[in-house]
Design a protein around this motif. Sequence first.
Motif, PDB file in Angstrom:
ATOM      1  N   MET A   1       0.837  -1.193   0.000  1.00 22.11           N
ATOM      2  CA  MET A   1       0.000   0.000   0.000  1.00 22.11           C
ATOM      3  C   MET A   1       0.879   1.252   0.000  1.00 22.11           C
ATOM      4  SD  MET A   1      -3.133   0.957   2.504  1.00 22.11           S
ATOM      5  CE  MET A   1      -3.840  -0.643   2.688  1.00 22.11           C
ATOM      6  N   PHE A   2       1.838   1.249   0.970  1.00 24.50           N
ATOM      7  CA  PHE A   2       2.747   2.402   1.021  1.00 24.50           C
ATOM      8  C   PHE A   2       3.966   2.176   0.151  1.00 24.50           C
ATOM      9  CE2 PHE A   2       0.765   1.770   5.138  1.00 24.50           C
ATOM     10  CZ  PHE A   2      -0.010   2.889   5.190  1.00 24.50           C
ATOM     11  N   TYR A   3       4.200   0.878  -0.121  1.00 21.03           N
ATOM     12  CA  TYR A   3       5.449   0.519  -0.767  1.00 21.03           C
ATOM     13  C   TYR A   3       5.207   0.265  -2.234  1.00 21.03           C
ATOM     14  CZ  TYR A   3       9.950  -1.702  -1.322  1.00 21.03           C
ATOM     15  OH  TYR A   3      11.210  -2.008  -1.717  1.00 21.03           O
ATOM     16  N   ARG A   4       5.285   1.290  -3.053  1.00 19.47           N
ATOM     17  CA  ARG A   4       5.022   1.100  -4.476  1.00 19.47           C
ATOM     18  C   ARG A   4       5.659   2.241  -5.261  1.00 19.47           C
ATOM     19  NH1 ARG A   4      -1.233   2.847  -3.821  1.00 19.47           N
ATOM     20  NH2 ARG A   4      -0.746   4.974  -3.185  1.00 19.47           N
ATOM     21  N   GLU A   5       5.813   1.959  -6.565  1.00 22.92           N
ATOM     22  CA  GLU A   5       6.405   2.989  -7.417  1.00 22.92           C
ATOM     23  C   GLU A   5       5.363   3.966  -7.935  1.00 22.92           C
ATOM     24  OE1 GLU A   5       7.100  -0.456  -8.470  1.00 22.92           O
ATOM     25  OE2 GLU A   5       9.123  -0.403  -9.283  1.00 22.92           O
ATOM     26  N   ALA A   6       4.099   3.527  -8.003  1.00 23.08           N
ATOM     27  CA  ALA A   6       3.079   4.346  -8.626  1.00 23.08           C
ATOM     28  C   ALA A   6       2.989   5.718  -7.975  1.00 23.08           C
ATOM     29  CB  ALA A   6       1.728   3.648  -8.541  1.00 23.08           C
ATOM     30  N   GLY A   7       2.915   6.758  -8.762  1.00 25.32           N
ATOM     31  CA  GLY A   7       2.796   8.107  -8.232  1.00 25.32           C
ATOM     32  C   GLY A   7       4.124   8.747  -7.907  1.00 25.32           C
ATOM     33  N   ASP A   8       5.208   7.983  -8.037  1.00 25.56           N
ATOM     34  CA  ASP A   8       6.529   8.528  -7.724  1.00 25.56           C
ATOM     35  C   ASP A   8       7.198   8.857  -9.062  1.00 25.56           C
ATOM     36  OD1 ASP A   8       8.772   9.285  -6.452  1.00 25.56           O
ATOM     37  OD2 ASP A   8       9.254   7.333  -5.595  1.00 25.56           O
ATOM     38  N   PHE A   9       6.897  10.035  -9.605  1.00 30.05           N
ATOM     39  CA  PHE A   9       7.340  10.353 -10.968  1.00 30.05           C
ATOM     40  C   PHE A   9       8.765  10.867 -10.969  1.00 30.05           C
ATOM     41  CE2 PHE A   9       2.713  11.008 -10.994  1.00 30.05           C
ATOM     42  CZ  PHE A   9       2.399   9.937 -11.807  1.00 30.05           C
ATOM     43  N   LYS A  10       9.518  10.386 -11.934  1.00 29.41           N
ATOM     44  CA  LYS A  10      10.915  10.793 -12.033  1.00 29.41           C
ATOM     45  C   LYS A  10      11.050  11.715 -13.229  1.00 29.41           C
ATOM     46  CE  LYS A  10      12.436   6.681  -9.766  1.00 29.41           C
ATOM     47  NZ  LYS A  10      11.104   6.056  -9.616  1.00 29.41           N
ATOM     48  N   THR A  11      11.495  12.932 -12.961  1.00 29.99           N
ATOM     49  CA  THR A  11      11.551  13.912 -14.035  1.00 29.99           C
ATOM     50  C   THR A  11      12.979  14.232 -14.446  1.00 29.99           C
ATOM     51  OG1 THR A  11      11.384  15.564 -12.318  1.00 29.99           O
ATOM     52  CG2 THR A  11       9.371  15.020 -13.511  1.00 29.99           C
ATOM     53  N   ARG A  12      13.964  13.696 -13.707  1.00 26.10           N
ATOM     54  CA  ARG A  12      15.352  13.951 -14.069  1.00 26.10           C
ATOM     55  C   ARG A  12      16.106  12.631 -14.094  1.00 26.10           C
ATOM     56  NH1 ARG A  12      17.633  17.327  -9.577  1.00 26.10           N
ATOM     57  NH2 ARG A  12      16.404  15.810  -8.438  1.00 26.10           N
ATOM     58  N   TYR A  13      17.221  12.602 -14.820  1.00 26.15           N
ATOM     59  CA  TYR A  13      18.005  11.368 -14.879  1.00 26.15           C
ATOM     60  C   TYR A  13      18.547  11.005 -13.503  1.00 26.15           C
ATOM     61  CZ  TYR A  13      17.758  11.272 -19.914  1.00 26.15           C
ATOM     62  OH  TYR A  13      17.314  11.196 -21.189  1.00 26.15           O
ATOM     63  N   VAL A  14      18.874  12.044 -12.732  1.00 25.25           N
ATOM     64  CA  VAL A  14      19.418  11.797 -11.397  1.00 25.25           C
ATOM     65  C   VAL A  14      18.408  11.014 -10.558  1.00 25.25           C
ATOM     66  CG1 VAL A  14      20.355  12.894  -9.349  1.00 25.25           C
ATOM     67  CG2 VAL A  14      20.723  13.929 -11.585  1.00 25.25           C
ATOM     68  N   ASP A  15      17.141  11.383 -10.686  1.00 30.52           N
ATOM     69  CA  ASP A  15      16.112  10.668  -9.942  1.00 30.52           C
ATOM     70  C   ASP A  15      16.070   9.206 -10.344  1.00 30.52           C
ATOM     71  OD1 ASP A  15      15.436  12.953  -8.765  1.00 30.52           O
ATOM     72  OD2 ASP A  15      13.704  13.397 -10.043  1.00 30.52           O
ATOM     73  N   ASP A  16      16.249   8.992 -11.655  1.00 26.75           N
ATOM     74  CA  ASP A  16      16.116   7.642 -12.172  1.00 26.75           C
ATOM     75  C   ASP A  16      17.271   6.757 -11.719  1.00 26.75           C
ATOM     76  OD1 ASP A  16      14.359   6.071 -13.573  1.00 26.75           O
ATOM     77  OD2 ASP A  16      15.658   6.045 -15.337  1.00 26.75           O
ATOM     78  N   ALA A  17      18.426   7.367 -11.496  1.00 23.62           N
ATOM     79  CA  ALA A  17      19.616   6.578 -11.190  1.00 23.62           C
ATOM     80  C   ALA A  17      19.872   6.448  -9.694  1.00 23.62           C
ATOM     81  CB  ALA A  17      20.826   7.203 -11.876  1.00 23.62           C
ATOM     82  N   GLN A  18      18.940   6.906  -8.872  1.00 21.41           N
ATOM     83  CA  GLN A  18      19.260   6.900  -7.445  1.00 21.41           C
ATOM     84  C   GLN A  18      19.235   5.484  -6.870  1.00 21.41           C
ATOM     85  OE1 GLN A  18      16.424   9.383  -5.521  1.00 21.41           O
ATOM     86  NE2 GLN A  18      14.759   8.613  -6.766  1.00 21.41           N
ATOM     87  N   THR A  19      19.933   5.344  -5.732  1.00 27.22           N
ATOM     88  CA  THR A  19      20.100   4.019  -5.156  1.00 27.22           C
ATOM     89  C   THR A  19      18.774   3.423  -4.725  1.00 27.22           C
ATOM     90  OG1 THR A  19      22.197   4.793  -4.341  1.00 27.22           O
ATOM     91  CG2 THR A  19      21.421   2.728  -3.453  1.00 27.22           C
ATOM     92  N   PHE A  20      17.927   4.234  -4.087  1.00 28.52           N
ATOM     93  CA  PHE A  20      16.643   3.726  -3.627  1.00 28.52           C
ATOM     94  C   PHE A  20      15.528   4.398  -4.422  1.00 28.52           C
ATOM     95  CE2 PHE A  20      19.452   3.400   0.078  1.00 28.52           C
ATOM     96  CZ  PHE A  20      19.368   2.046   0.308  1.00 28.52           C
ATOM     97  N   PRO A  21      15.082   3.774  -5.497  1.00 25.58           N
ATOM     98  CA  PRO A  21      14.114   4.435  -6.372  1.00 25.58           C
ATOM     99  C   PRO A  21      12.723   4.547  -5.748  1.00 25.58           C
ATOM    100  CG  PRO A  21      14.740   2.291  -7.264  1.00 25.58           C
ATOM    101  CD  PRO A  21      15.495   2.471  -6.017  1.00 25.58           C
ATOM    102  N   ILE A  22      12.430   3.740  -4.748  1.00 24.73           N
ATOM    103  CA  ILE A  22      11.096   3.782  -4.152  1.00 24.73           C
ATOM    104  C   ILE A  22      11.112   4.675  -2.916  1.00 24.73           C
ATOM    105  CG2 ILE A  22       9.322   2.380  -3.045  1.00 24.73           C
ATOM    106  CD1 ILE A  22      10.158   0.122  -4.883  1.00 24.73           C
ATOM    107  N   ARG A  23      10.116   5.558  -2.808  1.00 28.56           N
ATOM    108  CA  ARG A  23      10.145   6.567  -1.770  1.00 28.56           C
ATOM    109  C   ARG A  23      10.207   5.957  -0.370  1.00 28.56           C
ATOM    110  NH1 ARG A  23       5.451   9.658  -2.527  1.00 28.56           N
ATOM    111  NH2 ARG A  23       6.524  11.051  -3.972  1.00 28.56           N
ATOM    112  N   PHE A  24       9.416   4.886  -0.172  1.00 32.58           N
ATOM    113  CA  PHE A  24       9.375   4.247   1.141  1.00 32.58           C
ATOM    114  C   PHE A  24      10.761   3.733   1.543  1.00 32.58           C
ATOM    115  CE2 PHE A  24       8.619   0.748   4.040  1.00 32.58           C
ATOM    116  CZ  PHE A  24       7.703   1.297   4.902  1.00 32.58           C
ATOM    117  N   ASP A  25      11.446   3.117   0.569  1.00 36.14           N
ATOM    118  CA  ASP A  25      12.803   2.619   0.815  1.00 36.14           C
ATOM    119  C   ASP A  25      13.722   3.741   1.253  1.00 36.14           C
ATOM    120  OD1 ASP A  25      12.883  -0.041   0.553  1.00 36.14           O
ATOM    121  OD2 ASP A  25      13.366  -0.068  -1.581  1.00 36.14           O
ATOM    122  N   ARG A  26      13.587   4.866   0.527  1.00 38.51           N
ATOM    123  CA  ARG A  26      14.441   6.020   0.783  1.00 38.51           C
ATOM    124  C   ARG A  26      14.212   6.537   2.187  1.00 38.51           C
ATOM    125  NH1 ARG A  26      13.355   7.935  -4.195  1.00 38.51           N
ATOM    126  NH2 ARG A  26      11.840   9.449  -3.489  1.00 38.51           N
TER     127      ARG A  26
END
Lengths: 358, 328
Positions: A1-26
């Motif tokens: 429910m909290f742990y998902r990629e949906a709604g977590d939009f990546k608008t820069r390459y830096v966002d896409d390459a980050q170590t923890f792409p999922i907000r909850f993980d981060r």
Amino acid sequence: MFYREAGDFKTRYVDDAQTFPIRFDRLRYYAVVAVAFGVVPFLINDYWANAVLVPFLIYAIAAIGLNILTGYCGQVSLGTGGFMAVGAYACYKLMTAFPEVSILIHVLLAGGITAAVGVLFGLPSLRIKGFYLAVATLAAQFFLVWLFNKVPWFYNYSASGQISAPERTFLGHAVTGAGTTAAAKYLFCLIILFALAWLARNLTRGTVGRKWMAIRDMDIAAEIIGVNPLTTKLTAFAVSSFYIGVAGALFFSVYLGAVEVGEAFGIQKSFLVLFMIIIGGLGSIFGSFAGAAFLVLLPVLLKNILVGQFGWATDLAAHVELMIVGGLIVIFLIAEPHGLAQLWRLAKEKLRLWPFPH
Amino acid sequence: MPDQLLYAMEAGLNGLMAGVMYSLVALGFVLIFKASGIFNYAQGVLALFAALTLVGFQDGQVPFAHLINAVFGTELHHFGWRLPAIVAIALAAGVMVLLAIVIERYVLKHLVNQPPIILFMATIGMAYFLEGLGDIMWGADIKTLDVGLPQGINETVESVTGSLLGYGFFVDNLDIVASVVAALLVISLTLFSQYSKQGRALRAVADDHQAALSVGISLRFIWVLVWSIAGFVALVAGIMWGSKSGVQFSLSLIALKALPVLMLGGFTSIPGAIVGGLIIGMGEKLFEFFIGPMIGGATENWFAYVLALLFLVFRPQGLFGERIIERV
């Protein structure tokens, strides 16, 4: 429910390459770091520091180091104990030769010296592969331990043959010697672990790490697509030995304080760290932490239960512990050859779909 | 002849004898490696376990006495009888067969098709488990093993060399017995694998698992068989080492000593295990004799490994190993 990629939009390459792409993980990662740095040092006492936390932090460094070599680059090493001894003795010689230099520099230099020794013993890996290499690293283990036992220069001609850490400070707080507080020891190890884990995570994500993994998966194929086996294997040995050397230096100077080489850095230590990465997960930084935590906590737990609760003799408890550790390794290899890290990954996969798995 | 040379010859001779002992352990490794491709780290612990079991049966110890006493508060330790050596050896061999069946059923069966390194690590896990089990079953104290093997200086060798060279060599009777036993073991293993039906099946499995399966050879039975034989070899090694230096934890460390022997001889060759053992045994004794005093002694701890390491750089498959061919 909290742990998902949906709604977590990546608008820069830096966002896409980050170590923890999922907000909850981060957020979880920030929370763990905040607790480790901001809360634990105020709650820690001597028992927890000496029995659990400091050994965990130090073994985690060693496990990350071995994982780089074995898990990422596929070169099995049974020489971890010997390389830890190099780190410890290098640190000792530096500490006694240059007392005014910060201990942090000494620890890092000790890692550097170990890296050089590691490269030396890694050279045969170009010719020797698999089990043969594992056995060849035993040569490093036994030779180094013998060397530190027999050459008095290494232990400054002390009568007992032991080395013991003099008191040294870091940022004004004593971290080695008798007058240290639990929090200082803990924080010093934590800072080094944090920096090294961050470095390892990013190394393994980048070019170097990909080369290591190519060599691991099939060295001849990797060579054909242009990965240089010489530099790749030797960088793996160098980086891995650096980590193990730092762990050895901390193990001696911060954790134990006084060390007799055969006892502290024997072949058992090599196997212990190897088990950590097997149980934790080969080729995973998280796995190194999980494995180190598991094998540091398990003996403490078993000892508390068997000796504390049931009142068994300590030697009997030690034997039961051996059986449990051995049995667990076999069970882990049968049930999940990729270790705790794989269980963690599976749990995350499940959590992504929860509560609507279809 | 100068004394120095005579002493060196004596050291070399004793090294050869010690080498035979290493070979005994290495044999067990080779058997399992050939038949299943598993690098069995637990071989040394198998030897320890076998020796512990043998002593336990001989002295009539109550198995798990320590554990039972701790849990139920009883005071058990011995049944109060002593078994004759031959019965105890037979029983211990039986236990090793049982162990082989258990290992096959609960460990190996589940690890088919895993990469060799996983199997290797599983055997390390087994080694720990067996070590703990052996200690819990029979206690961790150092035991003396006596199955009636002759010990002490061999007078024939001493008098013959004494009359020929003017200096009597010291050779332990036990070492001579070990050499004879090792020779018998190798001959019988060779005969078994060349001329018996099971032996042929074993070689077929060693050659190619899948082809062997497809002509109707039971892989599981062969594995039990191989591990039983390895267990038996471990028992023999355990008896020899146990008679020599007592049954104790350090017995399991001889497995580590057997590794360079294997690397030198090649993992897949039975004669290689013997020759490798002899080279290592003699090499380390002579090195200790000539070079040891100059650099502080106790070189036996590492000489074998460094020798094997240097050797491998020039010949990665060992002396008698099959050529390693790699394909992408």
